[in-house]
Design an enzyme around this catalytic site. Structure first.
Site, PDB file in Angstrom:
ATOM      1  N   ASP A  89      57.623  82.201  61.751  1.00 55.63           N
ATOM      2  CA  ASP A  89      57.624  81.981  63.192  1.00 55.63           C
ATOM      3  C   ASP A  89      58.694  80.998  63.626  1.00 55.63           C
ATOM      4  O   ASP A  89      59.251  80.252  62.819  1.00 55.63           O
ATOM      5  CB  ASP A  89      56.257  81.502  63.663  1.00 55.63           C
ATOM      6  CG  ASP A  89      55.834  80.179  63.028  1.00 55.63           C
ATOM      7  OD1 ASP A  89      56.063  80.006  61.808  1.00 55.63           O
ATOM      8  OD2 ASP A  89      55.293  79.313  63.730  1.00 55.63           O
TER       9      ASP A  89
ATOM     10  N   GLU B 142      53.547  78.484  61.322  1.00 55.01           N
ATOM     11  CA  GLU B 142      53.764  77.101  60.889  1.00 55.01           C
ATOM     12  C   GLU B 142      53.896  76.156  62.070  1.00 55.01           C
ATOM     13  O   GLU B 142      53.393  75.034  62.048  1.00 55.01           O
ATOM     14  CB  GLU B 142      55.033  77.035  60.014  1.00 55.01           C
ATOM     15  CG  GLU B 142      55.259  75.686  59.338  1.00 55.01           C
ATOM     16  CD  GLU B 142      56.093  74.716  60.143  1.00 55.01           C
ATOM     17  OE1 GLU B 142      56.193  73.541  59.741  1.00 55.01           O
ATOM     18  OE2 GLU B 142      56.661  75.113  61.198  1.00 55.01           O
TER      19      GLU B 142
END
Length: 486
Positions: A78, A145
């Site tokens: 991400d 994350e």
């Protein structure tokens, strides 16, 4: 204009260009994950998607390297979705418009996603190469994350075979990271009561923009302005004088980004409007003088708005302003053990208003658990005094430094051999996933490296092209030097 895929190392930049083309903000990584899975299957690489959505891709050792210790290259799928206020961009559907600017790659008014897209691209480029020497190799790509470390929390024991983990999420060439901060989210809830406004009052919105923002760990020690705190300061200093009646407060968009923008709505007596304009001009000049080096271009904007149906009660408004102004923010303590590194910090990241309450989302970081607990206690005491509530969630551990780490020594010596200078061994004030990986894999030897990335988590994010090449050269040399199994 140079295209990304023309840069060197070409395989890495081709992957990064592809990553930019597929939207992948936190919690919306599925399209990128599916693309990578299809590619891995086409390359006939062993692939596992675990129950939370992490990807583990395996590649056999190159000939003659079969007896080396197995290594996992790790990155997260991400990226942080941040954009300038005037930029029209939907992170869930629109690609990142990356371009070359001298020796840097940046994006058009949005975050670039070099954090951690460059690391991800390097791992995928190694998987796709036929001419890179390495032992048994795994690539771990985690989800979410930036918005909760869901993937790292969900990684189970037994999923990885590797003995060594190389995290690719660091952001300064020439620095090798062997430890990181832990953290916890804090949500403060200030109960709201509402009342009818004074009918003759005028309604305005006051917005603050133009701040640099940035990563709430890596950049927290730089003294940049926090839009939420600055607007709260204005209200504390001038709210009574102007007889303001607040209607809403909003600011920031991520708990792990220093808020660049915030706005507050209010009503006030018509006879105070001229004074309001004067005080806004005066306050902006004062803030610009205070932040002349760290954050020199804050911009306050006043706009008349339609009259609202209700305003905050006097008691609720006073509680909110006092709490926001009193709430600590920024560096709480510098580390004694690691000079120049922040030990404990707090970021007042996101403020939103709804019918029932004003919600304030903060992120506490600390290299030590006691430091994190101390800030939790400060917020608890503050909310107790204010009659508000605070809830802590998503706590994650730090990564305790290991000065005897064999892989750290390999990376250090390899760097020195290539560049004929000592790298800096560091502990980072950010939430690398390594601390969470140590829970299911306590004996795994870990290190973190990466290229130079400036202004992560903000729309000025950029990555230095030269250092991407240096990082790539170091990574490949380290893979070749991994020792044999014991």
């Amino acid at each position: 204009m140079t295209a990304l895929h023309e840069l060197q190392p070409q395989a890495l930049w081709q992957w990064f260009e592809q990553i930019c083309a597929i939207p992948h903000p936190s919690k919306h990584e599925q399209a990128l994950s599916q693309f990578i899975q299809a590619w891995a299957k086409d390359k006939q690489l062993a692939l596992v998607e675990d129950k939370v959505g992490n990807l583990i891709i395996r590649k056999p050792a190159t000939p003659g390297m079969e007896n080396r210790k197995p290594v996992v290259l790790q990155a997260h799928l991400d990226m942080v979705p941040q954009k300038n206020a005037d930029k029209v961009h939907d992170f869930e559907t629109d690609p990142i418009r990356a371009y070359v600017d001298g020796d840097w790659v940046t994006a058009d008014g949005t975050t670039l996603g070099a954090d951690n897209g460059i690391g991800m691209a390097s791992a995928l480029a190694v998987l796709g190469a036929d001419d890179i020497k390495h032992g048994p190799l795994e690539v771990l790509l985690t989800i979410d994350e930036e918005a909760g470390m869901t993937g790292a929390f969900g990684l189970e024991a037994g999923m990885l075979n590797a003995e060594i983990l190389i995290n690719t999420d660091s952001e300064q060439e020439g620095e090798i990271y062997m430890g990181c901060a832990g953290g916890v989210d804090a949500q403060i809830t200030v109960p709201m009561a509402w009342q009818a406004p004074e009918p003759s009052n005028s309604a305005f919105s006051l917005s603050l923009s133009g701040l640099k923002g940035g990563h709430s760990g890596v950049n927290i020690h730089l003294g940049r302005g926090n839009a939420n705190k600055l607007l709260a300061r204005f209200l504390f200093e001038h709210g009574d004088e102007l007889a303001l009646e607040l209607t809403d407060f909003s600011g920031g968009s991520l708990r792990n980004a220093i808020p660049r923008e915030a706005s507050v709505g209010f009503m006030l007596p018509p006879e105070n409007v001229a004074r309001l304009h004067a005080l806004v001009t005066q306050f902006q000049a004062m803030v610009r003088a205070e932040l002349a080096i760290a954050d020199p271009e804050p911009l306050l904007s006043l706009k008349e708005i339609p009259a609202p149906q209700q305003v905050m009660s006097e008691e609720a408004q006073n509680t909110l302003i006092d709490l926001l102004h009193a709430c600590p923010n920024g560096v709480m303590r510098m580390s004694d053990d690691v000079p120049g590194v922040t030990e404990t910090s707090l970021n007042v990241g996101v403020i939103s208003t709804d019918k029932e309450a004003v919600n304030i989302l903060c992120l506490i970081r600390s290299l030590i658990d006691s430091g994190r607990s101390e800030v939790e206690g400060i917020l608890t005491a503050l909310t107790n005094l204010a009659g508000a509530e605070v809830e802590f969630s998503g706590a994650y551990p730090g990564w305790k430094p290991d000065t005897a780490s064999p892989v750290m020594a390999i990376v250090r010596d390899t760097y020195q051999d290539i560049y004929h200078k000592e790298p800096v061994i560091m502990v980072i004030h950010a939430g690398l996933e390594c601390g969470l990986f140590k829970l299911p894999y306590p004996d795994m030897d870990m290190v973190s490296i990466g290229p130079t990335i400036r202004y992560p988590h903000g729309p000025d994010e950029m990555v230095n092209i030269t250092t991407v090449g240096q990082y790539w050269q170091l990574l490949l040399a380290v893979l070749e030097r991994i020792p044999e199994k014991d």
